[in-house]
Design an enzyme around this catalytic site. Sequence first.
Site, PDB file in Angstrom:
ATOM      1  N   THR A   1       0.671  -0.979  -0.224  1.00  0.00           N
ATOM      2  CA  THR A   1       0.054   0.255  -0.182  1.00  0.00           C
ATOM      3  C   THR A   1       1.211   1.332  -0.080  1.00  0.00           C
ATOM      4  O   THR A   1       1.332   1.908   0.762  1.00  0.00           O
ATOM      5  CB  THR A   1      -1.069   0.117   1.199  1.00  0.00           C
ATOM      6  OG1 THR A   1      -1.190  -1.578   0.897  1.00  0.00           O
ATOM      7  CG2 THR A   1      -1.587   0.843   1.371  1.00  0.00           C
TER       8      THR A   1
ATOM      9  N   ASN B   1      14.424   6.949 -16.621  1.00  0.00           N
ATOM     10  CA  ASN B   1      14.286   5.846 -15.381  1.00  0.00           C
ATOM     11  C   ASN B   1      16.172   6.474 -15.616  1.00  0.00           C
ATOM     12  O   ASN B   1      16.716   6.571 -14.490  1.00  0.00           O
ATOM     13  CB  ASN B   1      13.419   5.051 -15.179  1.00  0.00           C
ATOM     14  CG  ASN B   1      12.398   5.093 -14.666  1.00  0.00           C
ATOM     15  OD1 ASN B   1      11.830   6.081 -15.414  1.00  0.00           O
ATOM     16  ND2 ASN B   1      11.318   4.686 -13.388  1.00  0.00           N
TER      17      ASN B   1
ATOM     18  N   LYS C   1       5.421   0.757 -22.727  1.00  0.00           N
ATOM     19  CA  LYS C   1       5.826   1.175 -21.005  1.00  0.00           C
ATOM     20  C   LYS C   1       7.794   1.094 -21.465  1.00  0.00           C
ATOM     21  O   LYS C   1       7.631   2.732 -20.566  1.00  0.00           O
ATOM     22  CB  LYS C   1       4.891   0.218 -20.186  1.00  0.00           C
ATOM     23  CG  LYS C   1       5.071   1.736 -18.794  1.00  0.00           C
ATOM     24  CD  LYS C   1       4.750   2.431 -18.712  1.00  0.00           C
ATOM     25  CE  LYS C   1       4.616   3.350 -17.821  1.00  0.00           C
ATOM     26  NZ  LYS C   1       4.629   3.494 -16.375  1.00  0.00           N
TER      27      LYS C   1
ATOM     28  N   LEU D   1       1.631   4.216  -5.378  1.00  0.00           N
ATOM     29  CA  LEU D   1       0.162   3.019  -6.595  1.00  0.00           C
ATOM     30  C   LEU D   1      -0.319   2.516  -5.674  1.00  0.00           C
ATOM     31  O   LEU D   1      -2.019   2.711  -5.992  1.00  0.00           O
ATOM     32  CB  LEU D   1       1.174   2.837  -7.649  1.00  0.00           C
ATOM     33  CG  LEU D   1       1.008   1.172  -8.222  1.00  0.00           C
ATOM     34  CD1 LEU D   1       1.150   1.962  -9.425  1.00  0.00           C
ATOM     35  CD2 LEU D   1      -0.140   0.418  -8.371  1.00  0.00           C
TER      36      LEU D   1
HETATM   37  N1  LIG Z   1       4.629   5.293  -8.325  1.00  0.00           N
HETATM   38  C1  LIG Z   1       3.929   5.350  -9.531  1.00  0.00           C
HETATM   39  O1  LIG Z   1       3.920   6.893  -9.635  1.00  0.00           O
HETATM   40  C2  LIG Z   1       3.972   4.086 -10.191  1.00  0.00           C
HETATM   41  C3  LIG Z   1       4.769   3.392  -9.283  1.00  0.00           C
HETATM   42  N2  LIG Z   1       4.998   1.741 -10.940  1.00  0.00           N
HETATM   43  C4  LIG Z   1       5.192   1.191 -11.026  1.00  0.00           C
HETATM   44  O2  LIG Z   1       4.443   0.745  -8.943  1.00  0.00           O
HETATM   45  C5  LIG Z   1       5.549  -0.120  -8.844  1.00  0.00           C
HETATM   46  C6  LIG Z   1       5.288   0.309  -6.578  1.00  0.00           C
HETATM   47  O3  LIG Z   1       5.332   1.545  -6.733  1.00  0.00           O
HETATM   48  P1  LIG Z   1       5.148   2.421  -5.813  1.00  0.00           P
HETATM   49  O4  LIG Z   1       3.874   2.609  -4.852  1.00  0.00           O
HETATM   50  O5  LIG Z   1       5.747   4.014  -6.437  1.00  0.00           O
HETATM   51  O6  LIG Z   1       6.015   2.088  -4.452  1.00  0.00           O
HETATM   52  P2  LIG Z   1       5.967   2.158  -2.696  1.00  0.00           P
HETATM   53  O7  LIG Z   1       7.414   2.441  -2.476  1.00  0.00           O
HETATM   54  O8  LIG Z   1       5.109   2.985  -2.736  1.00  0.00           O
HETATM   55  O9  LIG Z   1       4.536   1.280  -2.658  1.00  0.00           O
HETATM   56  C7  LIG Z   1       5.828   0.129  -2.375  1.00  0.00           C
HETATM   57  C8  LIG Z   1       4.535  -0.746  -0.666  1.00  0.00           C
HETATM   58  O10 LIG Z   1       5.018  -1.662  -0.928  1.00  0.00           O
HETATM   59  C9  LIG Z   1       5.276  -1.601   0.562  1.00  0.00           C
HETATM   60  N3  LIG Z   1       5.618  -3.261   0.915  1.00  0.00           N
HETATM   61  C10 LIG Z   1       7.268  -3.492   0.610  1.00  0.00           C
HETATM   62  N4  LIG Z   1       7.262  -4.719   1.273  1.00  0.00           N
HETATM   63  C11 LIG Z   1       5.949  -5.001   2.230  1.00  0.00           C
HETATM   64  C12 LIG Z   1       5.213  -5.757   2.461  1.00  0.00           C
HETATM   65  N5  LIG Z   1       6.643  -7.250   2.612  1.00  0.00           N
HETATM   66  N6  LIG Z   1       4.786  -6.190   3.145  1.00  0.00           N
HETATM   67  C13 LIG Z   1       3.246  -4.926   3.124  1.00  0.00           C
HETATM   68  N7  LIG Z   1       3.935  -4.220   2.810  1.00  0.00           N
HETATM   69  C14 LIG Z   1       5.587  -3.942   1.425  1.00  0.00           C
HETATM   70  C15 LIG Z   1       6.246  -0.340   1.110  1.00  0.00           C
HETATM   71  O11 LIG Z   1       5.914  -0.356   2.478  1.00  0.00           O
HETATM   72  P3  LIG Z   1       7.411   0.463   3.765  1.00  0.00           P
HETATM   73  O12 LIG Z   1       6.946   1.543   2.871  1.00  0.00           O
HETATM   74  O13 LIG Z   1       6.438   0.000   4.941  1.00  0.00           O
HETATM   75  O14 LIG Z   1       8.435  -0.551   2.751  1.00  0.00           O
HETATM   76  C16 LIG Z   1       5.480   0.585  -0.048  1.00  0.00           C
HETATM   77  O15 LIG Z   1       4.367   1.674   0.829  1.00  0.00           O
HETATM   78  C17 LIG Z   1       6.507  -0.729  -8.545  1.00  0.00           C
HETATM   79  O16 LIG Z   1       7.158  -1.450  -9.295  1.00  0.00           O
HETATM   80  C18 LIG Z   1       6.235   1.112  -9.745  1.00  0.00           C
HETATM   81  O17 LIG Z   1       7.686   0.553 -10.651  1.00  0.00           O
HETATM   82  C19 LIG Z   1       4.743   2.526 -11.961  1.00  0.00           C
HETATM   83  C20 LIG Z   1       4.167   3.704 -12.501  1.00  0.00           C
HETATM   84  C21 LIG Z   1       3.702   4.882 -11.265  1.00  0.00           C
HETATM   85  C1  LIG Z   2       5.977   7.361 -16.875  1.00  0.00           C
HETATM   86  C2  LIG Z   2       5.640   7.306 -14.821  1.00  0.00           C
HETATM   87  C3  LIG Z   2       6.065   8.921 -15.149  1.00  0.00           C
HETATM   88  C4  LIG Z   2       4.171   7.911 -15.364  1.00  0.00           C
HETATM   89  O1  LIG Z   2       3.792   6.864 -15.032  1.00  0.00           O
HETATM   90  C5  LIG Z   2       6.608   6.259 -14.581  1.00  0.00           C
HETATM   91  O2  LIG Z   2       6.221   4.777 -15.137  1.00  0.00           O
HETATM   92  C6  LIG Z   2       7.936   6.626 -13.615  1.00  0.00           C
HETATM   93  O3  LIG Z   2       7.937   7.283 -13.059  1.00  0.00           O
HETATM   94  O4  LIG Z   2       8.305   5.243 -13.708  1.00  0.00           O
END
Ligand SMILES: NC(=O)C1=CN([C@@H]2O[C@H](COP(=O)(O)OP(=O)(O)OC[C@H]3O[C@@H](n4cnc5c(N)ncnc54)[C@H](OP(=O)(O)O)[C@@H]3O)[C@@H](O)[C@H]2O)C=CC1
Ligand SMILES: CC(C)(CO)C(=O)C(=O)O
Length: 312
Positions: free
Chosen positions: A11, A200, A192, A14
């Site tokens: 959580t 990145n 993508k 994303l």
């Molecule tokens: N953010 C964005 O705008 C975008 C993200 N993505 C992709 O989405 C994916 C997620 O990214 P993002 O949301 O940014 O990352 P975050 O680090 O914000 O979220 C990941 C979450 O997973 C939690 N987590 C890690 N280990 C565990 C565990 N063992 N049990 C429960 N929770 C856990 C983390 O908690 P804790 O903080 O406590 O470690 C953290 O809150 C990635 O692959 C990213 O590349 C793709 C497009 C856009």
């Molecule tokens: C393309 C973009 C900016 C948003 O989806 C992204 O995937 C990132 O920052 O890793």
Amino acid sequence: MVKRTYAILGTGALGGFYGAKLQKSGLEVHYLLKSDYQQVRENGLIIESKDGDFTLPQVNAYNNVEKMPQCDVVIVSLKTTQNQLLRDLLPPIVKDNGTVLVLQNGLDIEAEVAEIVRNVSIIGGLCFLCSNKVAPGHIHHLDYGQIALGEYTSNYQSIGITQKMREVTADFENAGISIEPLEDLLLGRWKKLVWNIPYNGLSVILDARTDELMADIHTRQLVENLMWEVAAGAKSTGRIIPESFIQTMLDYTVKMKPYRTSMKIDFDECRPLEIEAIFGNPFRKAEAAGVTLQQIRCLYQQLKFLDLRMRK
Ligand SMILES: NC(=O)C1=CN([C@@H]2O[C@H](COP(=O)(O)OP(=O)(O)OC[C@H]3O[C@@H](n4cnc5c(N)ncnc54)[C@H](OP(=O)(O)O)[C@@H]3O)[C@@H](O)[C@H]2O)C=CC1
Ligand SMILES: CC(C)(CO)C(=O)C(=O)O
């Protein structure tokens, strides 16, 4: 109509954003958390969004999958650097004949998930989202948010629009999330990467935002060359990325607000980088098809060095 239940595995920026939108639309959502568990269990989630702020004072928060109910759809939204945990996290919470929706960046993750769970549908989603977690349980949605999704089959054969895709699409649309079904998931993933690989990678190596990379003629050329190499990788697996798509991605980035990529944020915060999923898997997949992606391998090697040095 039976309402589908959702689990959010991770959580963060994303998972917290999409999970909260689904819950707000009336669906039952269960959230797995790690360090934010206590805060979110007591105070819920805060979503600060360019589409309108909202809070969910009460959410179903867990710090252990064994305590979660089995759900119809499990969203994988950990960083890919944590995917070794999926072997333990996924099987207890996905219903038989349910769906795993992988919303992570990178390539070949669905194939890894298929090794772990049987008798489920696996859908990959490409998220065009700019979202950050700014404090425990506090998500800042800066821009975009649309998703393109496709169903996975063995070896990424294209199977068109499936019933499971229609169901997930309907739930997301109902939650106000723009979502587009894809006939071919592998092509979607390569497309993508046309964005993720240059921006990145170079944002970390050159310590630059997207606008800086586009403003300088040398780095802009580097970006474009890398995009062409991603297209060559796609071609090695039988997928064609049209020239017009590369131009669209360049124009899209020029128009974007100056952006620090997610990998750059991870690097600045000393968190592990998603190098294997975004760089390693693509060049290995192309290599297996007999094509060397020289520049992408070069980025991969530099990022591995920086990642290791940061962790030391
Ligand atoms: N953010 C964005 O705008 C975008 C993200 N993505 C992709 O989405 C994916 C997620 O990214 P993002 O949301 O940014 O990352 P975050 O680090 O914000 O979220 C990941 C979450 O997973 C939690 N987590 C890690 N280990 C565990 C565990 N063992 N049990 C429960 N929770 C856990 C983390 O908690 P804790 O903080 O406590 O470690 C953290 O809150 C990635 O692959 C990213 O590349 C793709 C497009 C856009
Ligand atoms: C393309 C973009 C900016 C948003 O989806 C992204 O995937 C990132 O920052 O890793």
